[in-house]
Design a protein around this motif. Structure first.
Motif, PDB file in Angstrom:
ATOM      1  N   GLN A 277    -126.372 -36.753  27.969  1.00 15.47           N
ATOM      2  CA  GLN A 277    -127.330 -36.557  26.967  1.00 15.47           C
ATOM      3  C   GLN A 277    -127.578 -37.919  26.380  1.00 15.47           C
ATOM      4  O   GLN A 277    -128.926 -38.218  25.911  1.00 15.47           O
ATOM      5  N   GLU A 278    -126.323 -38.541  26.022  1.00 15.91           N
ATOM      6  CA  GLU A 278    -126.610 -39.989  25.359  1.00 15.91           C
ATOM      7  C   GLU A 278    -127.571 -40.790  26.007  1.00 15.91           C
ATOM      8  O   GLU A 278    -128.527 -41.576  25.676  1.00 15.91           O
ATOM      9  N   HIS A 279    -127.516 -40.829  27.428  1.00 17.76           N
ATOM     10  CA  HIS A 279    -128.189 -41.832  28.405  1.00 17.76           C
ATOM     11  C   HIS A 279    -129.478 -41.310  28.278  1.00 17.76           C
ATOM     12  O   HIS A 279    -130.480 -41.975  28.307  1.00 17.76           O
ATOM     13  N   PHE A 281    -131.303 -39.638  25.870  1.00 20.73           N
ATOM     14  CA  PHE A 281    -131.722 -40.059  24.836  1.00 20.73           C
ATOM     15  C   PHE A 281    -131.944 -41.635  24.645  1.00 20.73           C
ATOM     16  O   PHE A 281    -133.204 -41.909  24.094  1.00 20.73           O
ATOM     17  N   ARG A 282    -131.420 -42.272  25.122  1.00 20.61           N
ATOM     18  CA  ARG A 282    -131.287 -43.549  25.230  1.00 20.61           C
ATOM     19  C   ARG A 282    -132.800 -44.021  25.880  1.00 20.61           C
ATOM     20  O   ARG A 282    -133.601 -44.614  25.821  1.00 20.61           O
ATOM     21  N   ALA A 284    -135.021 -42.044  26.970  1.00 19.40           N
ATOM     22  CA  ALA A 284    -136.197 -41.560  26.393  1.00 19.40           C
ATOM     23  C   ALA A 284    -136.681 -42.558  25.250  1.00 19.40           C
ATOM     24  O   ALA A 284    -138.112 -42.808  25.302  1.00 19.40           O
ATOM     25  N   MET A 285    -135.661 -43.034  24.457  1.00 15.02           N
ATOM     26  CA  MET A 285    -136.009 -44.051  23.293  1.00 15.02           C
ATOM     27  C   MET A 285    -136.549 -45.402  24.082  1.00 15.02           C
ATOM     28  O   MET A 285    -137.629 -45.782  23.671  1.00 15.02           O
TER      29      MET A 285
END
Ligand code: ADP
Length: 641
Positions: A277-279, A281-282, A284-285
């Motif tokens: 998820q974190e990956h 999100f990053r 996407a950012m």
């Protein structure tokens, strides 16, 4: 793993989990089968041992009994003649389970007994049977303080039957005296009758396992007696139970470890999910960020670029990652300088602030990039390279340049407009003194021509003419002063004074047009900071526009109100005319350059006015005048940022 790479998806762990579980079940089944086989063979071994032990015991007992019977059969007449001899002979045979001996004559009468107190009734049937058969026979077991079995031994002397020796075996004693210790330790041995009743037992302790007992006929005592042995427990080390316990323990351990593994797996999956998820999100950012990002290792090779950087330069991530200098986006003509800068950055001597550099796109188009460099520190605190943020500032640069050019153009235009206004103003202003000078000159000439005028009179007329010439000079100087400076300047300004100057310029024009200018200053105005010339020019333009709007109005309506008031932290100016007003359809275009409705107009005035006012952090807008015409509002703050 580079941040841009998607995390690989793991294979589903379900079937992976099935394998250890199946193996576990098979393992338990196999070991259980082995154990069962082992236990069975063990039980068989034990049974074989039991049977051979019992055979041995039975033989041993048989031997004892037969031996005793033989001894009894060898009693001599002397030994049964008197009590003492009999007692001595009887004692010699009493052994093991043989406890009593009686001597009965040929008629079956009890003659002697040892011990003497023995008065057991002897059944005749057995006596006769023994006599008839001529050999020892055993009677049925009977109870008499414990269970007994009698042996009837016919005694013959010189071929003749002389009597019967009846010896009594105590079954309990027989067991107690005759059994060897090793047998007693191993088994519980009992004598039972045909009905299964226990007549004598070697041990009072109940055997644990009645089913594994072995029973065999106790013959020759016959009469339905049986020897039964029940093993206490395996004499061998308890391999089976130990193995079983080990197996259970092992199974529990495997189960526990499977459970622990599963829990661990779940935690790992949860952590992996969170990481994913974190990956995402990053990622996407990074994908959506508009700033270009680039990472380089300590040798200067590119290790990471984000999509924004790829879009900026036009090369793909695959083409850029791994690239060593010179980079494809370096300008050919700046190659050496760029390399020198690159080397300085790698040596840690690069610019600490952001710096601008020219790069080229894949298309060959050059652009200016604003770069900030920072050391790239990994999770262990090691310096592993350099991270750069890159912003394409070429558009911004272009916009700045455009704004500068526009400003310059505006200033030039403004100056031209003002000068145009000044010229007309000059014409008006100078008209009067020049006309006066001309008429004074004419007067002088007339005086001289008539010869009537004296010098004093001529001198007075010339002095008036000189005064008018000086006035014209002052007008020119004032106008020159007004337009002299080109650069905007920030200086303290008293708006009242400024307004006075501006109105001074238009006074004559207003007068000639029959327009009355009503000036009103409300209270003490604060001192402003700004450019005197530009602000004068803006105010002048607004006043002239107001005057122009009232061109076709009847005389009484030609009043222009110019009001200034202190407000909040600045000054609010209102220039209200009673002219034609502004039509809604033209209101939107009013501030556009070159928009004009006047035949002689340039259409630059309001546009410049707004630039000037906004340049002083103020606002300029207009609204309809309730009494007809328009009101132009100007606000100017005291403090200019
Ligand atoms: P110019 O005065 O050269 O025409 P401006 O930019 O000063 O250029 O004005 C643009 C137009 O705005 C004018 O032509 C006029 O039609 C309109 N205008 C400006 N001020 C007023 C006013 N006070 N009343 C009515 N119309 C106005």
């Amino acid at each position: 793993m580079p941040v841009g790479t998607p995390l690989p998806s793991l294979p589903s762990p379900r079937w992976l989990w099935l394998l250890p579980r199946l193996s576990f079940v098979f393992f338990i089944a196999a070991v259980s089968l082995l154990l069962w086989l082992y236990n069975r063979s063990e039980a068989e071994n034990q049974r074989m041992t039991l049977i051979s032990d019992m055979l041995w015991l039975e033989q041993d007992l048989q031997f004892q009994l037969t031996h005793n019977a033989e001894l009894l059969g060898q009693f001599s007449p002397r030994q049964v003649s008197d009590r003492n001899s009999f007692a001595a002979a009887a004692r010699s045979v009493l052994d093991g389970g043989l406890r009593r001996v009686r001597w009965l004559d040929r008629t079956g009468q009890l003659r002697l007994a040892y011990p003497e107190a023995d008065t057991t009734v002897t059944p005749d049937a057995y006596l006769r049977l023994a006599h008839t058969r001529g050999k020892a026979i055993y009677g049925a077991a009977y109870e008499n303080t414990g269970w007994w079995v009698d042996v009837y031994v016919p005694v013959f002397h010189r071929g003749g039957f002389s009597g019967t020796l009846v010896a009594s075996y105590s079954l309990q004693q027989l067991l107690e005296k005759s059994l060897p210790w090793w047998l007693v330790e191993r088994y519980r041995i009992v004598i039972v009758n045909a009905g299964g009743r226990e007549l004598a037992a070697r041990s009072q302790v109940a055997a644990p396992n009645e089913e594994s007992s072995y029973q065999m006929a106790f013959d020759p005592p016959g009469s339905g007696l049986y020897l039964r042995a029940t093993p206490y427990r395996s004499p061998l080390p308890p391999v089976g139970p130990l193995l079983s316990a080990a197996l259970v323990l092992l199974a529990l351990t495997v189960l526990w470890s499977l459970w622990a593994l599963r829990r661990q797996e779940r935690q790992r999956l949860a952590a992996e999910h969170a990481l994913r998820q974190e990956h995402a999100f990053r990622k996407a950012m990074e994908d959506s960020v508009q700033t270009g990002l680039r990472a380089r290792d300590l040798e200067g090779r590119i290790t990471y670029v984000n999509p924004a950087f790829c879009r900026m330069v036009g090369w793909s991530e695959a083409e850029l990652v791994g690239q060593a200098p010179p980079m494809p986006y370096w300008m050919d003509e700046d190659l050496e300088a760029t390399r020198a800068l690159h080397d300085r950055i790698l040596a840690g001597e690069g610019p600490t602030q952001g710096f601008e550099i020219r790069f080229k796109r894949r298309s060959g188009e050059a652009f200016t990039a604003l770069i900030h460099e920072a050391p790239l520190i990994d999770a262990n605190g090691r310096h592993v390279g350099w991270m750069s943020s890159i912003i394409d500032v070429s558009e911004q640069k272009k916009a700045e340049e455009l704004a500068r050019q526009q400003q310059e153009r505006l200033q030039t235009t403004a100056r031209l407009v003002t000068m145009g206004e000044m010229a007309s103003s000059l014409a008006h202003e100078l008209n009067q003194p020049l006309a006066a000078i001309a008429s004074y000159n004419t007067g002088c000439l007339n005086l001289i021509a008539s010869g009537e005028g004296d010098l004093k009179e001529i001198g007075a007329v010339l002095a008036k003419s000189a005064e008018q010439a000086q006035r014209a000079g002052r007008i020119i100087r004032r106008i020159y002063e007004f337009v002299r400076r080109a650069e905007p300047k920030a200086e303290p300004l008293d708006l009242e004074v400024l307004l006075g100057e501006v109105l001074g310029f238009v006074e004559a024009d207003a007068r000639s047009r029959g327009i009355r200018i009503e000036r009103r200053i409300a209270g003490d105005l604060p001192v402003l900071t700004g450019d005197r010339v530009l602000l004068s020019q803006a105010l002048l333009n607004l006043i002239r526009n107001g005057m122009d709007a009232m061109r076709d109005q009847p005389g009484p309506r030609r009043i222009l109100h110019v009001e200034a008031a202190a407000e909040d932290s600045g000054i609010h100016l209102r220039i209200a005319d009673q002219g034609t007003g502004i039509r809604p359809e033209t209101a939107g275009q009013l501030f556009e350059p070159l928009f004009t409705t006047k035949p002689e107009g340039m259409g630059m005035g309001l546009n410049i006015c707004r630039s000037v006012v906004e340049g002083h952090q103020g606002r300029l807008w207009h609204e309809p005048n309730p009494g007809g015409g328009s009101i132009f509002h100007v606000t100017l703050p005291v403090a200019v940022a």
